[in-house]
Design a protein around this motif. Structure first.
Motif, PDB file in Angstrom:
ATOM      1  N   LEU A 188      45.585  38.289  43.300  1.00 13.41           N
ATOM      2  CA  LEU A 188      45.961  39.324  42.521  1.00 13.41           C
ATOM      3  C   LEU A 188      45.091  40.044  41.872  1.00 13.41           C
ATOM      4  N   PRO A 189      44.918  41.386  41.885  1.00 21.24           N
ATOM      5  CA  PRO A 189      44.045  42.517  41.266  1.00 21.24           C
ATOM      6  C   PRO A 189      44.177  42.275  39.597  1.00 21.24           C
ATOM      7  N   VAL A 190      43.308  42.315  38.928  1.00 20.65           N
ATOM      8  CA  VAL A 190      43.558  42.269  37.639  1.00 20.65           C
ATOM      9  C   VAL A 190      42.564  43.415  37.175  1.00 20.65           C
ATOM     10  N   PRO A 191      42.913  44.430  36.772  1.00 14.97           N
ATOM     11  CA  PRO A 191      42.126  45.440  36.304  1.00 14.97           C
ATOM     12  C   PRO A 191      41.807  45.354  34.850  1.00 14.97           C
ATOM     13  N   TYR A 192      40.295  45.364  34.677  1.00 14.79           N
ATOM     14  CA  TYR A 192      39.465  45.214  33.572  1.00 14.79           C
ATOM     15  C   TYR A 192      38.274  46.324  33.469  1.00 14.79           C
ATOM     16  N   LYS A 193      38.469  47.123  32.336  1.00 14.88           N
ATOM     17  CA  LYS A 193      37.630  48.282  32.181  1.00 14.88           C
ATOM     18  C   LYS A 193      37.759  49.033  33.647  1.00 14.88           C
ATOM     19  N   ASP A 194      36.583  49.517  34.257  1.00 13.92           N
ATOM     20  CA  ASP A 194      36.491  50.219  35.334  1.00 13.92           C
ATOM     21  C   ASP A 194      36.682  49.276  36.637  1.00 13.92           C
ATOM     22  N   GLU A 195      36.713  48.063  36.451  1.00 12.77           N
ATOM     23  CA  GLU A 195      36.465  47.188  37.592  1.00 12.77           C
ATOM     24  C   GLU A 195      37.968  46.405  37.933  1.00 12.77           C
TER      25      GLU A 195
END
Lengths: 337, 261
Positions: B243-250
């Motif tokens: 699962l992709p977890v967006p955090y800041k720009d990453e």
């Protein structure tokens, strides 16, 4: 570790001073009393090449001096061999006789005494069988292929057991009035017969072994990490370990040859030194040499002055060493695995 | 510097090759991870690369030159090996142990020089364990000991750092610190790294290339192409979701096991 790096120079100085002091004190100690001033005179006269032709001169120059020198040499040799063995076998509880060298040499000496009484034959046989037993141990450990540390130690136990049994056999068949006491006494270890000829016989091998081990002392650190890590740090552990074992064995065999079996020194002294200078073999080996020499001179002085008859030194080192080891075992908090 | 393994074979018992036809390439400043189940030979690959074990067939090449475990090359191989944290037989101090990392640069009959001690101290500072440098290694926690082993490898001035499960036995904060340290070393020292790991999310976060090792086969390629839900299912025999977890720009990848318990 008692001292920090900064105090190390001071510690070396103190240890050397104690050694020198102990050495001179041992020249005074003994049944035959010689005034302190006279000992100095005899020594300085002797060094200039003219020992006074008196009983005192003979006692100091021909009996006590070679004996003290041999004490120092054997003490330093056994202790440094013990420290090296403990390092390369990664085990702080092994002693110089793990590979069967003591039992082998003892068998050789007992056999020699049985054949011909105490003389050069017994000495030579002791040296030959001491080295032979280690070769047998090494060959046996190779039988299973890879020569691992555990295989070496187990093979040592097997070879030791065989030679111990053979010693018992020799004792059983030996003449109980003449040969048996000689064998028994030899097995207990003694410096009583120390002479310049003994010194000449074993001085060079012991000294050469000590110097060799001292030169390799930092490498023993790397070996003590185990074979895999030694390889990964760029050191070939197999050859290096064999070299160290060969030198330590040679020292032990030479010591046993002239003094009989003196246990505990190679086990206890390195541990005392670890408490003084720390674990690094760079410091541990030289410290073992000095403290081993001090200890041997001291114990031998007790052996020859405590009672009218001389006490075999092997008995004393065990009596002093074992309780001391028990104390170490209790106080050093779980550093040993 | 480029490290290549070409057609490496290795087996502990005769007639059975644990590793078969292993080929991979590690370029400068690249991080490579090796993933696989227990007993597939991850550690064995590392040992063959570092020269602790010898490839039975095939070879390791550095800059196109073959290295074998003869004495000369053993000393010159610019590879630092960080074993799994393990108890030591002797309670050396941290400084003493790190200085042993200099062994390949120190002559057989020599002891460490002032320069060697200085390099060891630099390595200690670099991994941030100055405060414990006079402590005994037997009194350290697993995480601290792992850092000491990394410092020891760095003291040998390697070009390639090989780490065997550096984050196992550590809590997740310490795992993260180790990974951050490895990334920093690659950036600052220009090292290349080979890392064994049991954590696919670490591999996704950390590495450029990945070698996925199975019983009889393996895959090697770019991490993002290798670690997919389908491949993990195939090699680990377990259902997972990435699962992709967006955090800041990453976008950080999380890894979830789906199989019911």
């Amino acid at each position: 570790m008692i001292c920090k790096q900064k105090n190390l120079k001071f510690i070396w100085l103190v240890m050397l001073l104690i050694l020198v002091g102990m050495f001179f004190v041992s020249l005074y100690g003994g049944r035959y009393f010689i005034p302190p001033g006279e000992v100095g005179e005899i020594l300085s006269a002797g060094l200039r090449g003219g020992v006074p032709d008196s009983i005192a001169g003979s006692v100091v120059w021909n009996l006590r001096l070679p004996r003290a020198l041999l004490n120092a040499l054997v003490g330093a040799g056994l202790a440094v061999a013990g420290a090296s063995f403990q390092g390369v076998f990664k085990n702080p509880l092994v002693s110089p006789d793990v590979l069967g060298v003591s039992s082998g040499a003892a068998f050789g000496a007992a056999f020699g005494i049985l054949l011909s009484g105490i003389n050069q034959i017994a000495t030579v046989l002791a040296l030959v069988f001491g080295i032979l037993s280690v070769l047998m141990t090494y060959t046996l450990s190779k039988l299973r292929g890879e020569s691992s540390t555990l295989a070496l130690v187990l093979s040592g136990m097997i070879i030791s057991a065989v030679f111990s049994a053979l010693i018992s056999l020799i004792k059983y068949v030996a003449d109980p009035y003449d040969k048996l006491p000689a064998i028994t006494y030899w097995l207990m270890g003694s410096f009583a017969s120390a002479s310049y000829s003994d010194l000449k016989l074993v001085g060079v091998p012991i000294l050469a072994g000590i110097i060799g081990l001292l030169l390799l002392r930092w490498r023993i650190n790397v070996l003590s990490l185990g074979d895999e890590e030694a390889y990964s740090l760029g050191v070939n552990p197999v050859r290096m370990r064999l070299t160290v074992i060969a030198m330590a064995t040679f020292i032990t065999a030479a010591c046993v040859t002239v003094t009989g079996i003196i246990g505990w020194v190679g086990l206890v002294i390195p541990h005392i030194c670890r408490m003084i200078v720390g674990e690094d073999h760079k410091n541990l080996l030289p410290a073992s040499c000095i403290v081993g020499a001090i200890f041997m001179i001291m114990v031998d002085m007790i052996a020859r002055t405590a009672t009218a008859a001389e006490i075999p030194i092997g008995i004393l080192t065990a009596l002093v060493g074992a309780p001391f080891f028990a104390l170490l075992f209790k106080t050093s908090k779980g550093d040993w695995q | 510097m480029i490290l290549e393994v070409k057609h490496g074979y290795f087996g502990y018992s005769k007639g059975h090759d644990l590793l078969q036809d292993i080929c991979f390439t590690l370029r400068e400043k690249e991080i490579m991870t090796i993933l696989g189940q227990n007993g597939t030979g991850k550690t064995t690959i590392l040992k063959c690369v570092t020269g602790i074990l010898k490839w039975q067939r095939g070879q390791t090449l550095i800059n196109g030159k073959s290295i074998d475990s003869s004495r000369k090359t053993l000393k010159q191989i610019p590879i630092g090996y960080v074993p799994q944290a393990h108890p030591l037989s002797f309670p050396y101090t941290v400084r003493e142990l790190v200085t042993m990392g200099r062994a390949r640069h120190i002559g057989v009959f020599s002891v460490p020089s002032g320069k060697d001690k200085k390099i060891a101290d630099q390595a200690i500072d670099e991994v941030g364990i100055r405060s414990i440098r006079d402590k005994l290694c037997t009194q350290l926690s697993g995480g601290q000991l792992q850092l000491v082993f990394i410092a020891r490898a760095l003291a040998g001035e390697p070009r390639v750092l090989v780490l065997d499960e550096p984050e196992s036995h550590l809590d997740f904060r310490n795992q993260f610190l180790i990974i951050k340290l490895i990334m920093r070393l690659v950036r600052e020292r220009g090292l290349s790294c080979i890392i064994n790991t049991h954590y696919p999310e670490h591999a996704l976060r950390l590495s450029d290339t990945t070698l996925l090792l199975g019983q009889h086969s393996y895959m090697f390629g770019k991490t993002k192409e290798i670690i997919t839900e389908k491949r993990v299912e195939e090699y680990f025999d377990i259902n997972v979701k990435i699962l992709p977890v967006p955090y800041k720009d990453e976008e950080i990848k999380a890894f979830v096991v789906l199989d019911s318990i």
